[in-house]
Scaffold this active site. Structure first.
Site, PDB file in Angstrom:
ATOM      1  CE  LYS A  66       4.712  -6.560   0.432  1.00 23.46           C
ATOM      2  NZ  LYS A  66       3.388  -6.967   0.945  1.00 23.46           N
ATOM      3  CG  ASN A  73      -1.938  -7.469  -3.656  1.00 22.70           C
ATOM      4  OD1 ASN A  73      -2.165  -6.301  -3.349  1.00 22.70           O
ATOM      5  ND2 ASN A  73      -1.629  -8.388  -2.743  1.00 22.70           N
ATOM      6  CG  ASP A 130       2.653  -8.579   3.974  1.00 26.00           C
ATOM      7  OD1 ASP A 130       1.561  -8.770   4.527  1.00 26.00           O
ATOM      8  OD2 ASP A 130       2.932  -9.042   2.853  1.00 26.00           O
ATOM      9  CG  HIS A 161      -3.361  -6.229   4.916  1.00 24.68           C
ATOM     10  ND1 HIS A 161      -2.605  -7.139   5.644  1.00 24.68           N
ATOM     11  CD2 HIS A 161      -2.634  -5.968   3.789  1.00 24.68           C
ATOM     12  CE1 HIS A 161      -1.495  -7.420   4.997  1.00 24.68           C
ATOM     13  NE2 HIS A 161      -1.478  -6.719   3.874  1.00 24.68           N
ATOM     14  CB  THR A 217      -0.343  -5.102  -0.092  1.00 21.72           C
ATOM     15  OG1 THR A 217       0.068  -5.967   0.967  1.00 21.72           O
ATOM     16  CG2 THR A 217       0.632  -3.940  -0.185  1.00 21.72           C
TER      17      THR A 217
END
Length: 558
Positions: free
Chosen positions: A173, A113, A318, A366, A92
């Site tokens: 996020k 990440n 996700d 992704h 991500t």
């Protein structure tokens, strides 16, 4: 006399020609400026990144979509059908950064990440920054974009307008809000779950939330969404694109005995960290749309002579994808509902900003691999990587070759970091140690490629997995040996799935441009994901980001 008259006539003609030429070829600076403004009237750029979206979801679920969301973008925008991430790892933070910088981890410095920092000898998170504190909640806001080493397209837009115009990033996020908005962002907001249920930010951006954010947080929307029951949008019998509702390849929310509809969110939230559950259900995408609309209104985006930029990441896809896998009804229904959110957002943009005043692009950070256990059940190779066993295997290599079990400092993110001080104390050569380990780990089950940092620094790979490893390798930050796994192999439980590789199932994502000055069309020509930022720079007539590869998508520029 006739001769004199003829010469006089020629002289007058020449003077007239020169006068005509000068009036037709000289353009005042003010007129040129007006022409530039007229051909670049974009008031708002919207970047939409869908977390873990494979390209084939556009096709697989096409007949389930309405006319106003994905279909509107595909049929009225410019659809690029062969866009891929061109590096490893496909995670991500790395994806969002690469989209907005036009660079790979080799240049922009976001290598995962989380990753092992060989200077501080500890793990670090891509957006953590202890110099700043939380705004809007008790915790979760000590963040900034400072680990990005280059500028973003959002930075360049702000710089080109002398820091006028606004750039704002929003997402569930934190990393998906912070990294796209760049170093110069007006703001970035992300959702803090657990018992907070609020959009928050960091003192990197401001010292207190704007009144419109406070009003949104106090509206009770998050609570309302978690008092719903998640059932399929259509009759569940029509979800023929997916596996059966109750299949052995799906994970479970706490409190559920089977991965089956319906999901009573009011009950499940009590066992799944309260507001954290909102992140992992389609309603998380719904509140993201709500907050995007509130942002546009609250910040008056698209209403000045300057170009604003809003980055939106839909993150719930996700969470659902990891838990249930890409062949689940839960995932299919999440995309059907996301389609409705996109339709809602587009209608809002039409009415609030004006249909001809904004442009947007939609892509993903992704994609994802099918659940390996499911692939095995239909005789397709795939499997699971045993990381603990691998660590033992590597230590055995160093004991056998160098009579030491202290040469390995860290193994993470499919990288091996050597203990350089120990290597030096034993009078060993770092390159020799690295090469022997790289040669030997290829014998471990599921390891498919391995390469040393020294080789990546001295050899230029032009294609294949080693090329993507090289693009993801950062000389300053990465390890001494890098490796990748066999196709359809992950480090994960046998229920649900993950991503991170350089194989097509992880790299092939959608990319659609739509709106102001974007023509209808499509192409199946290959483009790397790093083409987005420099293309936007040329579209906006500004400087490309500092690390950009400058590979342009000429079709939309035409």
């Amino acid at each position: 006399m006739k001769k004199l008259f003829f010469l006089l006539f020629i002289s007058l003609s020449l003077v007239q020609c020169i006068a005509i030429k000068s009036t037709t070829t000289t353009t005042p600076v003010s007129s040129l400026s007006n022409n530039i403004q007229q051909i670049n009237p974009t008031k708002l750029v919207v970047g939409i990144v869908i977390d873990q979206m494979r390209y084939d979801y556009l096709i697989k679920f096409y007949n389930k979509y309405g006319d106003g969301g994905f279909k509107r973008l595909m049929n009225k925008g410019y659809n690029l059908e062969n866009v891929h991430f061109n590096y490893i790892p496909t995670y991500t933070a790395v994806g969002h950064t690469s989209i907005y910088t036009g660079a790979t981890p080799a240049t922009h410095g976001i290598i995962s990440n989380n990753w092992y920092d060989k200077f501080s000898k500890k793990y670090i998170y891509c957006a953590d920054d202890d110099r700043y504190s939380t705004v809007g909640a008790k915790s979760g806001g000590n963040k900034s974009p400072q680990r990005i080493l280059t500028t973003t397209i959002t930075d360049e837009l702000r710089l080109s307008q002398n820091m006028k115009g606004k750039t704002i990033g929003i997402a569930i996020k934190d990393r998906a809000a912070i990294l796209p908005a760049g170093h110069t962002a007006t703001a970035a907001y992300w959702f803090e779950g657990n018992n907070e249920g609020k959009f928050i930010t960091s003192t990197f951006y401001m010292n207190e939330l704007p009144s419109w954010v406070i009003a949104f947080n106090n509206s009770g929307k998050a609570n309302t969404y978690l008092n719903e029951t998640w059932n399929t949008y259509y009759d569940i019998s029509t979800y023929t694109e997916s596996l059966a509702d109750n299949n052995p390849y799906e994970g479970l929310y706490k409190g559920k005995n089977t991965p089956t509809f319906p999901y009573n969110l009011a009950v499940l939230r009590k066992l799944n960290n309260n507001y954290d559950l909102l992140k992992a259900v389609p309603q998380g995408n719904a509140i993201t749309t709500d907050f995007a609309e509130a942002t546009i209104i609250g910040e008056n985006l698209g209403e000045t002579k300057f170009t604003d930029f809003l980055t939106i990441s839909y993150s719930s896809t996700d969470y659902v994808g990891h838990l249930f896998g890409p062949n689940s009804i839960e995932l299919e229904d999440t995309y059907i509902r996301l389609d409705k959110e996109l339709e809602k957002l587009l209608i809002f943009l039409d009415n609030q900003v004006g249909e001809n005043n904004y442009m947007l692009f939609l892509t993903a950070d992704h994609a994802v691999v099918p659940v390996p256990a499911y692939l095995n059940s239909i005789k397709i190779p795939g499997g699971y990587f045993e990381s603990k066993e691998f660590e033992k295997f590597v230590n055995e290599i160093t004991l056998n070759y160098f009579n030491s079990g202290e040469l390995i400092e860290n193994i993470s993110n499919y990288q091996i970091f050597l203990n350089k001080e120990k290597v030096k104390s034993l009078n060993l050569n770092v390159h020799n140690v690295s090469q022997i380990i790289a040669d030997e780990i290829i014998n471990f089950d599921k390891v498919y490629k391995s390469v040393t940092a020294h080789t990546l620094q001295t050899t230029s790979f032009t294609s294949g997995i080693l090329k993507t490893i090289q693009n993801g390798y950062n000389q300053k930050l990465s390890g001494d040996i890098l490796f990748s796994l066999e196709p359809s192999t992950i480090k994960h439980s046998k229920k649900g799935t993950s991503h991170g590789s350089g194989y097509n199932y992880d790299t092939h994502v959608p990319l659609i441009f739509y709106g102001n000055r974007i023509q209808k069309g499509k192409t199946n020509k290959y483009y790397p994901i790093t083409s987005i930022a420099p293309t936007l720079a040329h579209f906006l007539r500004i400087t490309e980001p500092s690390g950009s590869t400058n590979e342009l998508i000429y079709e939309i520029l035409e």
